[in-house]
Design a protein around this motif. Structure first.
Motif, PDB file in Angstrom:
ATOM      1  N   LEU A  26      -4.992  -3.982   1.437  1.00 32.55           N
ATOM      2  CA  LEU A  26      -4.259  -2.729   1.600  1.00 32.55           C
ATOM      3  C   LEU A  26      -2.951  -2.771   0.822  1.00 32.55           C
ATOM      4  O   LEU A  26      -2.362  -3.832   0.617  1.00 32.55           O
ATOM      5  CB  LEU A  26      -3.947  -2.510   3.082  1.00 32.55           C
ATOM      6  N   LYS A  27      -2.495  -1.621   0.427  1.00 32.72           N
ATOM      7  CA  LYS A  27      -1.154  -1.511  -0.153  1.00 32.72           C
ATOM      8  C   LYS A  27      -0.149  -1.736   0.966  1.00 32.72           C
ATOM      9  O   LYS A  27      -0.253  -1.158   2.039  1.00 32.72           O
ATOM     10  CB  LYS A  27      -0.958  -0.129  -0.760  1.00 32.72           C
ATOM     11  N   SER A  28       0.825  -2.592   0.728  1.00 38.24           N
ATOM     12  CA  SER A  28       1.782  -2.950   1.777  1.00 38.24           C
ATOM     13  C   SER A  28       3.171  -3.063   1.178  1.00 38.24           C
ATOM     14  O   SER A  28       3.384  -3.791   0.204  1.00 38.24           O
ATOM     15  CB  SER A  28       1.378  -4.279   2.427  1.00 38.24           C
ATOM     16  N   GLY A  29       4.125  -2.329   1.746  1.00 35.52           N
ATOM     17  CA  GLY A  29       5.491  -2.383   1.262  1.00 35.52           C
ATOM     18  C   GLY A  29       5.645  -1.879  -0.155  1.00 35.52           C
ATOM     19  O   GLY A  29       6.561  -2.299  -0.860  1.00 35.52           O
ATOM     20  N   GLY A  30       4.754  -0.998  -0.575  1.00 34.74           N
ATOM     21  CA  GLY A  30       4.822  -0.454  -1.930  1.00 34.74           C
ATOM     22  C   GLY A  30       4.075  -1.272  -2.960  1.00 34.74           C
ATOM     23  O   GLY A  30       4.026  -0.901  -4.138  1.00 34.74           O
ATOM     24  N   TYR A  31       3.461  -2.388  -2.547  1.00 37.48           N
ATOM     25  CA  TYR A  31       2.765  -3.265  -3.479  1.00 37.48           C
ATOM     26  C   TYR A  31       1.306  -3.431  -3.059  1.00 37.48           C
ATOM     27  O   TYR A  31       1.006  -3.550  -1.869  1.00 37.48           O
ATOM     28  CB  TYR A  31       3.436  -4.631  -3.541  1.00 37.48           C
ATOM     29  N   THR A  32       0.425  -3.464  -4.055  1.00 34.55           N
ATOM     30  CA  THR A  32      -0.985  -3.706  -3.810  1.00 34.55           C
ATOM     31  C   THR A  32      -1.359  -5.078  -4.337  1.00 34.55           C
ATOM     32  O   THR A  32      -1.091  -5.383  -5.510  1.00 34.55           O
ATOM     33  CB  THR A  32      -1.857  -2.649  -4.511  1.00 34.55           C
ATOM     34  N   PRO A  33      -1.941  -5.954  -3.515  1.00 36.01           N
ATOM     35  CA  PRO A  33      -2.362  -7.272  -4.007  1.00 36.01           C
ATOM     36  C   PRO A  33      -3.355  -7.121  -5.155  1.00 36.01           C
ATOM     37  O   PRO A  33      -4.039  -6.098  -5.267  1.00 36.01           O
ATOM     38  CB  PRO A  33      -3.023  -7.902  -2.767  1.00 36.01           C
TER      39      PRO A  33
END
Length: 375
Positions: free
Chosen positions: A243-250
Motif C-alpha cells: 500500500l501507499k503509506s505516508g506519501g510513498y509507495t514501496p
C-alpha cells in the motif's frame, strides 16, 4: 451501514459544525454516560462564543477548533480528567481485534510492545458494524522537534522494537509510516496541551510550555491498524499487495507485485528514517536532520528494491543495537540540526546547546532518554 462521514463545506461560518462533527454531538449523551466528556463545541445546544461574522470568526476561540480527523474525537475521562482519543472504526477492517490483542495483559506487560494501548472498546448504538476505540490522546512524533541525536535514537529504538514485536506475533502493520506513529508526551508538559492546537494549553489560558525529550522522555507508539493483517503461523504466509503509506509507495507496490508483507514493513520503516531524518521528505517539504549518517548502511539495506534482499526485523534490531552500542556519548548528545536551519542562528543555538547539555549531564540525564517502565 454507510461509510463514515467525511464532512462537507460550511458556507456561512467556516468554523461551524461539519457533518462528521454533528455525528459526535448526536452521541454526546451516550459517551458521557460511558464516562467521557467532549469539549463544549460538541455538547448539544452549543452556541459559539465568537462572532461567526467577525473578522477572524472562530480562529482564535477554543470552541472554534474542530477535530483534526472526521473519525477521531478528543474527550476527557470524567473520573480523572485523562485526555483520550475516541476513534470510530468499521468492524470489517479488523482494527479493533488487532489493537485489542496488543492491549491485553500478556502483551501489555512486555516492554518490547509499542503498539497503542486500547483503554476500552465501545459499541455504537444502532450501528452493529461500528465500534469506538478509546485510547490515550497522543501527538505527532516530530512536534516538538528533536533536540539531540540521542532523542531520535530512542524513537528509532521503540519503533524497531515495536514492529519486531508485531512480526514475532505474526502481525504485519502494512502502513507504518510516520503518520501512523504517535507520541505520548504528557510528561514533557508542565500543563496539559490542547488536542487541536497543541501549542496552547488545554484551557486556552496561554502557551503550553514543555521540557525537552531528554529531561522528560515521552513514549512512542505504533497506531492505526486498519490495514494490518494477522497470519496463521502454521500456514505459509500469503503475499500481499503493498500500500501507499505516508506519501510513498514501496517498489513492489509500484510494480503491482504481491510480496511478503513483513518485507514491506521493513521498507516503510527504513523509508521513514530516510525521508524524515537522513535525506528529507519531498512530499512534505521537510529538509531532513543532520547527525544520522551512521544509520545510512542499515537504512540502505532496509529500502532495497528487491524485498528478498531486505533484512528481517530481527536482523534490523540486531544491527541497530550493534551500531548504537559503538557510538560515543558525544555523538548522541550532538544537536539534531534541521538541514535548512537559518545559518545566522546556528552559532547562537550551538553555544546554548553546550550549556544545556552540561545541565542535562549534571542532572544525570542519559544521552538516549528512555521513559520509565509502564506499570
Amino acid at each position: 451501514m454507510g461509510p463514515l462521514l467525511q464532512g462537507q463545506p460550511r458556507l456561512q461560518d467556516p468554523y461551524a459544525l461539519g457533518v462528521s462533527e454533528r455525528w459526535w454531538v448526536q452521541h454526546f449523551e451516550y459517551l458521557k454516560e460511558r464516562g467521557y466528556m467532549m469539549r463544549p463545541r460538541y455538547r448539544p445546544g452549543w452556541k459559539p462564543s465568537y462572532d461567526p461574522k467577525g473578522l477572524y470568526g472562530g480562529r482564535y476561540a477554543e470552541d472554534g477548533q474542530d477535530n483534526i480527523h472526521s473519525a477521531i474525537m478528543d474527550a476527557l475521562r470524567i473520573s480523572d480528567s485523562l485526555l483520550v482519543a475516541m476513534k470510530r472504526i468499521e468492524i470489517s477492517t479488523g482494527e479493533d481485534r488487532i489493537a485489542s490483542l496488543f492491549s491485553d495483559d500478556a502483551h501489555n506487560s512486555d516492554s518490547r510492545n509499542h503498539c497503542v494501548r486500547i483503554i476500552e472498546v465501545l459499541p455504537v448504538p444502532g450501528e452493529d458494524g461500528e465500534k469506538i476505540l478509546v485510547m490515550l490522546w497522543m501527538r505527532r512524533v516530530m512536534e516538538p522537534r528533536f533536540w539531540t541525536v540521542g532523542e531520535a535514537v530512542q524513537f528509532f529504538k521503540e519503533m524497531i522494537e515495536g514492529l519486531q514485536y508485531m512480526h514475532k506475533n505474526n502481525v504485519a502493520h502494512r502502513d507504518c509510516s510516520i503518520n501512523n506513529m504517535a507520541m505520548e508526551a504528557d510528561a514533557m508538559y508542565t500543563r496539559p496541551y490542547h488536542p487541536v492546537r497543541p501549542k496552547k494549553r488545554y484551557d486556552w489560558s496561554g502557551r503550553a510550555l514543555h521540557h525537552s525529550r531528554t529531561r522528560c522522555p515521552p513514549r512512542y507508539y505504533l497506531i492505526d491498524f486498519g490495514q494490518s493483517r494477522m497470519y496463521d503461523p502454521s500456514q505459509p504466509r500469503p503475499t500481499e499487495y503493498a500500500l501507499k503509506s505516508g506519501g510513498y509507495t514501496p517498489p513492489e507496490g509500484s510494480e503491482g507485485i504481491p510480496c511478503d508483507p513483513f518485507a514491506t514493513d521493513v521498507f516503510l520503516l527504513g523509508n521513514l528514517i530516510r525521508t524524515s531524518f537522513l535525506d528529507g521528505d519531498t512530499h512534505m517539504h521537510e529538509p531532513g536532520i543532520s547527525g544520522f549518517e551512521f544509520l545510512r548502511p542499515l537504512v540502505k539495506d532496509m529500502v532495497a528494491d528487491d524485498p528478498s534482499e531486505r533484512p528481517s526485523m530481527d536482523e534490523v534490531a540486531s544491527r541497530f543495537f550493534d551500531i548504537i552500542d559503538k557510538l560515543p556519548w558525544w555523538t548522541l548528545r550532538v544537536r539534531a540540526v534541521k538541514k535548512n536551519e537559518f545559518p545566522l542562528a546556528t552559532p547562537f543555538r550551538a553555544v546554548y546547546h553546550v550549556f544545556w547539555t552540561a545541565s542535562m549531564m549534571l542532572l544525570l540525564k542519559p544521552a538516549i532518554p528512555s521513559p520509565k517502565p509502564v506499570h
